[in-house]
Enzyme design. Structure first.
Site, mmCIF file in Angstrom:
data_model
loop_
_atom_site.group_PDB
_atom_site.id
_atom_site.type_symbol
_atom_site.label_atom_id
_atom_site.label_comp_id
_atom_site.label_asym_id
_atom_site.label_seq_id
_atom_site.Cartn_x
_atom_site.Cartn_y
_atom_site.Cartn_z
ATOM 1 N N THR A 23 19.060 39.650 -50.062
ATOM 2 C CA THR A 23 20.280 40.467 -50.026
ATOM 3 C C THR A 23 19.921 41.801 -49.368
ATOM 4 O OG1 THR A 23 21.022 39.405 -52.045
ATOM 5 C CG2 THR A 23 22.069 41.497 -51.475
ATOM 6 N N VAL B 174 14.460 33.670 -55.525
ATOM 7 C CA VAL B 174 15.265 33.111 -54.429
ATOM 8 C C VAL B 174 14.409 32.195 -53.546
ATOM 9 C CG1 VAL B 174 16.632 33.686 -52.388
ATOM 10 C CG2 VAL B 174 16.830 35.081 -54.454
ATOM 11 N N CYS C 35 20.649 41.413 -60.412
ATOM 12 C CA CYS C 35 21.634 41.418 -59.327
ATOM 13 C C CYS C 35 22.849 42.274 -59.637
ATOM 14 C CB CYS C 35 22.057 39.988 -59.032
ATOM 15 S SG CYS C 35 20.645 38.954 -58.621
ATOM 16 N N ALA D 214 33.223 38.150 -73.254
ATOM 17 C CA ALA D 214 33.004 39.550 -73.658
ATOM 18 C C ALA D 214 31.725 39.678 -74.482
ATOM 19 C CB ALA D 214 34.206 40.026 -74.471
#
Ligand code: UGA
Length: 468
Positions: A120, A11, A264, A256
């Site tokens: 986060t 990040v 995350c 799928a």
């Protein structure tokens, strides 16, 4: 604008490089000595497309520098971003690291500057953050500063592009009585043409969490839909195509396969379920998302086991180790659980991934896993091939040549990424998640009932192979 970014992980480094690309004067702060030296020499410490070029260009241009002195960097910056890790390896929130990082820099931020938390964080910590920062300022005998949140929505593999061209920017106000924090962040994001939303800090943090939980839910939904498609002999991509034109549904993140990995989505689903339950709030939908996701991994190993007639003593080639293509990140990668499950079944598991860093890490993380340095070595003599990561080089393999390398032509496509027709043409039994099982033409000539059964049942596929 002069800015500091504390923490040069995925990040922080993307924020630093992207900000330099926008013309800001950026100091990246990194306390890990090895990583700092690599960055100062112009090397990106992990694989992220476009990032190494940004670092090289802006280091050379003088608008990006790296240091371990956060206090000095913050003292001369208008915005100080914090992007340190907040989750420990046992999937628990770790706020000690960010508290320590804040204690080291907050007293040095100028009075007209702002603190911007990009990590986060757990909602409880977000609620406490303004008071925590105020107390650090008070202890240092300094005025209060703006305390902002700016959650990131970038994806590994396209993080630089996601940063430079975000679909939205979310700003969360922890404490900003004079509007300085919002004003500085608007200036920072002046190049962005998409909406800049200004929310309360807690709403901003939950919009980040909510986005990831929803993406995880979409993937598990797609995987449940795929199981229904297999049950009814349907093709999941076609089904999704038929749904996707409805703007309420959309078609993205409905691929799928073996499910989601990475640093995350898995952690955030698991931690949300656990934390909410501990506070007396049940989350049955998210619990199901988690269950479906872990089941996909075991289903993949079980599928191989059943197709080869018992994995014990069989050689299985795993193509791909990283949690998705275009990254060298192995965190919570499905490959690790799949390899462990197959090894526990007694298989000899030989894996290859185009990323050397991932290969070396996987060798350490999975006891008994054989990791080879080219795809041919992985495929040679395999009793079954499992596609785990849809790297382009696997998707474009010449399957008719591969058919001559393997011992048995059995493939399980964990990402629904391969050309099933080409594989069947090359003589493979092809098994997938939501695309059914396909068998080569020579078996198609068998009595209609057997062929119809073979399309639905891996066990019949196995019998057909044994018959060969
Ligand atoms: C995720 C979110 O997508 C980002 O928006 C967010 O900013 C980021 O987490 C974060 O919180 O930092 P990332 O973990 O980099 O990004 O990767 P994703 O692209 O979300 O993929 C996660 C996993 O889901 C991968 O294993 C991928 O193979 C799998 N996936 C993805 C599917 O199985 N099906 C899909 O349709 C899409």
């Amino acid at each position: 604008m002069k800015i500091t970014v504390l923490g040069q992980g995925y990040v922080g480094l993307v924020t630093a490089g992207g900000a330099a690309a926008w013309g800001h004067e950026v100091t990246g702060v990194e306390v890990n000595r090895e990583r700092l030296l690599a960055l100062q020499s112009g090397f990106a410490p992990f694989h992220e497309p476009g990032l190494a070029d940004l670092i090289e260009e802006h280091l050379a241009g003088g608008t990006l520098r790296f240091t371990d002195d956060g206090a000095e960097a913050a003292a001369s910056s208008k915005l100080t971003f914090v992007a340190v890790g907040t989750i420990d390896p046992s999937q628990r929130w770790d706020t000690q690291t960010i508290r320590a990082a804040l204690a080291g820099i907050v007293p040095h931020i100028p009075d007209d500057g702002a603190l911007v938390v990009r990590s986060t964080c757990p909602p409880e910590f977000v609620a406490q953050l303004p008071a925590f920062v105020d107390s650090l300022r008070e202890q240092a005998g300094r005025h209060a500063i703006a305390v902002m949140l700016n959650p990131e929505f970038t994806k590994e593999g396209t993080a630089v592009r996601d940063f430079l061209q975000p679909d939205r920017v979310v700003l969360g106000i922890g404490s900003d009585p004079r509007g300085r924090g919002v004003a500085l962040l608007r200036e920072f994001y002046a190049h962005v043409t998409t909406p800049v939303l200004v929310l309360d800090a807690i709403d901003a943090s939950l919009s980040k969490l909510g986005a990831n939980l929803f993406l995880a839910t979409k993937i598990s939904f797609a995987n449940e839909l795929a199981a229904l498609c297999d049950l009814y002999g349907s093709q999941v991509e076609r089904v999704v195509e038929g749904m996707a034109y409805d703007p309420r549904i959309g078609g993205s993140f409905l691929q799928a396969g073996i499910g989601f990995g990475g640093s995350c989505l898995p952690d955030q689903v698991t931690m949300t379920v656990r934390d909410a339950t501990a506070r007396g709030q049940d989350t049955p939908l998210l619990a199901a998302v988690e269950l479906i996701n872990s089941r996909q991994r075991s289903a993949f190993a079980d599928r191989i086991d059943s197709l080869v007639g018992g994995a014990a003593g069989q050689r299985v080639a795993l193509l791909g180790l990283t949690f998705k293509p275009n990254t060298d990140d192995l965190r919570a990668a499905p490959s690790l659980d799949i390899a462990r499950a197959l090894i526990a079944m007694g298989a000899t598991v030989v894996a290859y991934d185009p990323m050397e860093a991932a290969r070396r890490r996987a060798e350490i993380e999975v006891e008994g896993l054989i990791v080879v340095d080219d795809v041919i070595a992985a495929l040679t003599g395999a009793d079954a091939v499992g596609l785990v990561t849809e790297w382009p080089e696997f998707v474009s393999l010449p399957w008719s040549s591969v058919a001559r390398l393997v011992a048995r032509r059995i493939i399980v496509d964990g990402r629904n990424a391969l050309n099933a027709d080409a594989l069947v043409e090359a003589g493979f039994i092809y098994s997938s998640f939501g695309r059914g099982n396909r068998v080569p033409a020579e078996f198609e000539a068998r009595p209609a009932a057997a062929v119809a059964a073979a399309r639905r049942s891996t066990q019949v596929g196995l019998e057909l192979v044994a018959g060969e």
